[in-house]
Design a protein around this motif. Sequence first.
Motif, PDB file in Angstrom:
ATOM      1  N   PRO A  30      45.381   5.903  40.746  1.00  0.00           N
ATOM      2  CA  PRO A  30      45.804   6.099  42.133  1.00  0.00           C
ATOM      3  C   PRO A  30      47.238   6.602  42.278  1.00  0.00           C
ATOM      4  N   LEU A  31      47.993   6.635  41.181  1.00  0.00           N
ATOM      5  CA  LEU A  31      49.368   7.127  41.237  1.00  0.00           C
ATOM      6  C   LEU A  31      49.456   8.603  40.898  1.00  0.00           C
ATOM      7  N   THR A  32      48.730   9.031  39.851  1.00  0.00           N
ATOM      8  CA  THR A  32      48.797  10.423  39.404  1.00  0.00           C
ATOM      9  C   THR A  32      47.496  11.187  39.623  1.00  0.00           C
ATOM     10  N   TYR A  33      46.426  10.490  39.998  1.00  0.00           N
ATOM     11  CA  TYR A  33      45.108  11.078  40.208  1.00  0.00           C
ATOM     12  C   TYR A  33      44.515  11.684  38.932  1.00  0.00           C
ATOM     13  N   THR A  34      44.947  11.183  37.798  1.00  0.00           N
ATOM     14  CA  THR A  34      44.327  11.581  36.538  1.00  0.00           C
ATOM     15  C   THR A  34      42.942  10.949  36.476  1.00  0.00           C
ATOM     16  N   PRO A  35      41.875  11.738  36.346  1.00  0.00           N
ATOM     17  CA  PRO A  35      40.511  11.191  36.374  1.00  0.00           C
ATOM     18  C   PRO A  35      40.034  10.762  34.995  1.00  0.00           C
ATOM     19  N   SER A  36      39.010   9.931  34.986  1.00  0.00           N
ATOM     20  CA  SER A  36      38.364   9.537  33.740  1.00  0.00           C
ATOM     21  C   SER A  36      36.993  10.180  33.666  1.00  0.00           C
ATOM     22  N   ALA A  37      36.348  10.024  32.519  1.00  0.00           N
ATOM     23  CA  ALA A  37      35.043  10.653  32.299  1.00  0.00           C
ATOM     24  C   ALA A  37      34.015  10.109  33.279  1.00  0.00           C
ATOM     25  N   THR A  38      33.144  10.975  33.719  1.00  0.00           N
ATOM     26  CA  THR A  38      32.083  10.597  34.640  1.00  0.00           C
ATOM     27  C   THR A  38      30.904  11.530  34.410  1.00  0.00           C
ATOM     28  N   SER A  39      29.808  11.280  35.072  1.00  0.00           N
ATOM     29  CA  SER A  39      28.634  12.137  34.876  1.00  0.00           C
ATOM     30  C   SER A  39      27.830  12.214  36.159  1.00  0.00           C
ATOM     31  N   ILE A  40      27.153  13.321  36.320  1.00  0.00           N
ATOM     32  CA  ILE A  40      26.303  13.540  37.483  1.00  0.00           C
ATOM     33  C   ILE A  40      25.061  12.663  37.377  1.00  0.00           C
ATOM     34  N   THR A  41      24.500  12.272  38.503  1.00  0.00           N
ATOM     35  CA  THR A  41      23.246  11.527  38.519  1.00  0.00           C
ATOM     36  C   THR A  41      22.114  12.450  38.965  1.00  0.00           C
ATOM     37  N   PRO A  42      20.855  12.078  38.701  1.00  0.00           N
ATOM     38  CA  PRO A  42      19.744  12.884  39.217  1.00  0.00           C
ATOM     39  C   PRO A  42      19.804  13.038  40.737  1.00  0.00           C
ATOM     40  N   LEU A  43      20.249  11.978  41.428  1.00  0.00           N
ATOM     41  CA  LEU A  43      20.407  12.070  42.872  1.00  0.00           C
ATOM     42  C   LEU A  43      21.447  13.129  43.223  1.00  0.00           C
ATOM     43  N   GLY A  44      22.558  13.150  42.469  1.00  0.00           N
ATOM     44  CA  GLY A  44      23.602  14.139  42.727  1.00  0.00           C
ATOM     45  C   GLY A  44      23.098  15.554  42.556  1.00  0.00           C
ATOM     46  N   GLU A  45      22.305  15.794  41.520  1.00  0.00           N
ATOM     47  CA  GLU A  45      21.747  17.129  41.310  1.00  0.00           C
ATOM     48  C   GLU A  45      20.784  17.496  42.434  1.00  0.00           C
ATOM     49  N   GLN A  46      20.013  16.517  42.903  1.00  0.00           N
ATOM     50  CA  GLN A  46      19.077  16.781  43.989  1.00  0.00           C
ATOM     51  C   GLN A  46      19.823  17.097  45.283  1.00  0.00           C
ATOM     52  N   PHE A  93      30.729  21.040  37.544  1.00  0.00           N
ATOM     53  CA  PHE A  93      30.030  22.197  36.988  1.00  0.00           C
ATOM     54  C   PHE A  93      28.515  22.026  37.127  1.00  0.00           C
ATOM     55  N   ASP A  94      28.003  20.835  36.787  1.00  0.00           N
ATOM     56  CA  ASP A  94      26.564  20.577  36.926  1.00  0.00           C
ATOM     57  C   ASP A  94      26.124  20.698  38.386  1.00  0.00           C
ATOM     58  N   SER A  95      26.989  20.261  39.295  1.00  0.00           N
ATOM     59  CA  SER A  95      26.676  20.387  40.715  1.00  0.00           C
ATOM     60  C   SER A  95      26.567  21.853  41.125  1.00  0.00           C
ATOM     61  N   ALA A  96      27.464  22.681  40.581  1.00  0.00           N
ATOM     62  CA  ALA A  96      27.437  24.107  40.903  1.00  0.00           C
ATOM     63  C   ALA A  96      26.138  24.750  40.431  1.00  0.00           C
ATOM     64  N   ILE A  97      25.709  24.385  39.227  1.00  0.00           N
ATOM     65  CA  ILE A  97      24.451  24.935  38.710  1.00  0.00           C
ATOM     66  C   ILE A  97      23.285  24.524  39.598  1.00  0.00           C
ATOM     67  N   ALA A  98      23.255  23.235  40.014  1.00  0.00           N
ATOM     68  CA  ALA A  98      22.156  22.750  40.853  1.00  0.00           C
ATOM     69  C   ALA A  98      22.148  23.450  42.208  1.00  0.00           C
ATOM     70  N   LEU A  99      23.346  23.635  42.794  1.00  0.00           N
ATOM     71  CA  LEU A  99      23.414  24.322  44.087  1.00  0.00           C
ATOM     72  C   LEU A  99      22.913  25.757  43.962  1.00  0.00           C
ATOM     73  N   LEU A 100      23.334  26.443  42.924  1.00  0.00           N
ATOM     74  CA  LEU A 100      22.915  27.833  42.747  1.00  0.00           C
ATOM     75  C   LEU A 100      21.424  27.950  42.451  1.00  0.00           C
ATOM     76  N   GLN A 101      20.870  26.924  41.804  1.00  0.00           N
ATOM     77  CA  GLN A 101      19.419  26.949  41.588  1.00  0.00           C
ATOM     78  C   GLN A 101      18.665  26.825  42.907  1.00  0.00           C
ATOM     79  N   GLY A 102      19.244  26.061  43.850  1.00  0.00           N
ATOM     80  CA  GLY A 102      18.639  25.971  45.178  1.00  0.00           C
ATOM     81  C   GLY A 102      18.867  27.227  45.987  1.00  0.00           C
TER      82      GLY A 102
END
Length: 456
Positions: A30-46, A93-102
Amino acid sequence: MSADTSDASEVLGIVLMARHGDRRGFYQDPLTYTPSATSITPLGEQEEFALGNFLRSTYLNPKSPTFIGASELFNQSQVAARADAGGEGGVIFDSAIALLQGLFPPTPDNKDTLADGKTVVAPLGVESVEPNEDVSLEGFTSCPQLDAHTAAFYNSSQFLAVANAAAPFLAKLPPFLDGRDVTLVNMARALANFHEYGVFSDVDFSGIGNIAFRTMLPSVLTAFQRIANASDPLKIHYSAISYKPFDSLFNMTGVVNLGEIPGGVVSYAAVVVFEVRKPSHGSEPVLRFKFKNGTDDNTLHTYNLKFPGWSGKGDVPLSTFLSAFEPAAINTTTQWCNVCGQTTLRGCADLKGVPGPPTSIQALLEAPSAMSSASAGDTSCIATYNSDRISPVGAGFLGAGLSLAVVTALIATLMLFGLFSFGSKKSKRSNNDIVISDLREANLGIEKGAMKAQDL
């Protein structure tokens, strides 16, 4: 100069910015906004796929009143797609691919037959934007001046007042948060909306708090001009991003100040669309601003804008928008290094004339007396920086040089909003009253055992 607001105007193309879909395991400093690893969910892709389908029916259907005249098949000359590949880049990036597929579903109509008789269906192309090579989609990390701006907000009288009002509510949260830090600096939803908008906005149109969108401006403004150019085939410019640029964009375009959109964290798969339109009377191209806040919102809503040089209603002349936003754009890595006070990371060590960073954010937070008078976006206590204006040359050029006249101005102090229902009217209550009211409701929910964690 007035703008044509009739639907008789022709939509020449669109510049869209969409937030990623639902994810898991995400945490950011919350001080520097450095993010940690995360991953997309099937719901997110949908969610992203559904958004792509929505945009396809809105802009690629020849029967739609907003048809942009583009091919329903993916045509690389007509589409530019970019995705933030920073700390949460896999999700974006995965979200971008899913959006473009739609937006461009796989179809045997878009194919080639090879010499050996095999049929190949064309894939989609997305530019992966690495922050260490191009700061345009993630200019808000590794930025010491933004860290100082964040510290100033955390030590402002406004933030401290909300934190004090939130104290009874926060004191009841530890059993639900598995040992996580329980402070307003690290909090969710109604408080997070207040918190995030305070960090990623600024009372100064060209202030450091707006950097999340200022680094995007070169590509966005260039896309407007390309779409308006009849000889250029570009029809769709798409940036896949996190929620931070939305707050800076909403701040700079004045939609929060007008009370049309609440500042804060937009929903997953939220999208802003700038329609580049040709008025029916044949004058210069205009821009129409639209926003859809995630998959629960079924409509692209049109909003009025207010920024230096424009306080009118309806579509904005393209030249007016460019003249106001061009001076705020961060066009080169050199300029970003100067604005952020960064001297070592992202190639800044190799550049000349970059000032040193301000005091560390932790030191600023530990010295509230020096910052207590700061308000959200107030950078008067932060080291000054050399904000070089638009330059067509220099290390790490981020976008094409822009050529319209410079208009400099300041916008009025922007109100900060808590959690509202989408499309709510402008409230006469103070921001503190809004947040405190939400706190009472949330506090009651905890006492009844009805608390529900919400992910950002």
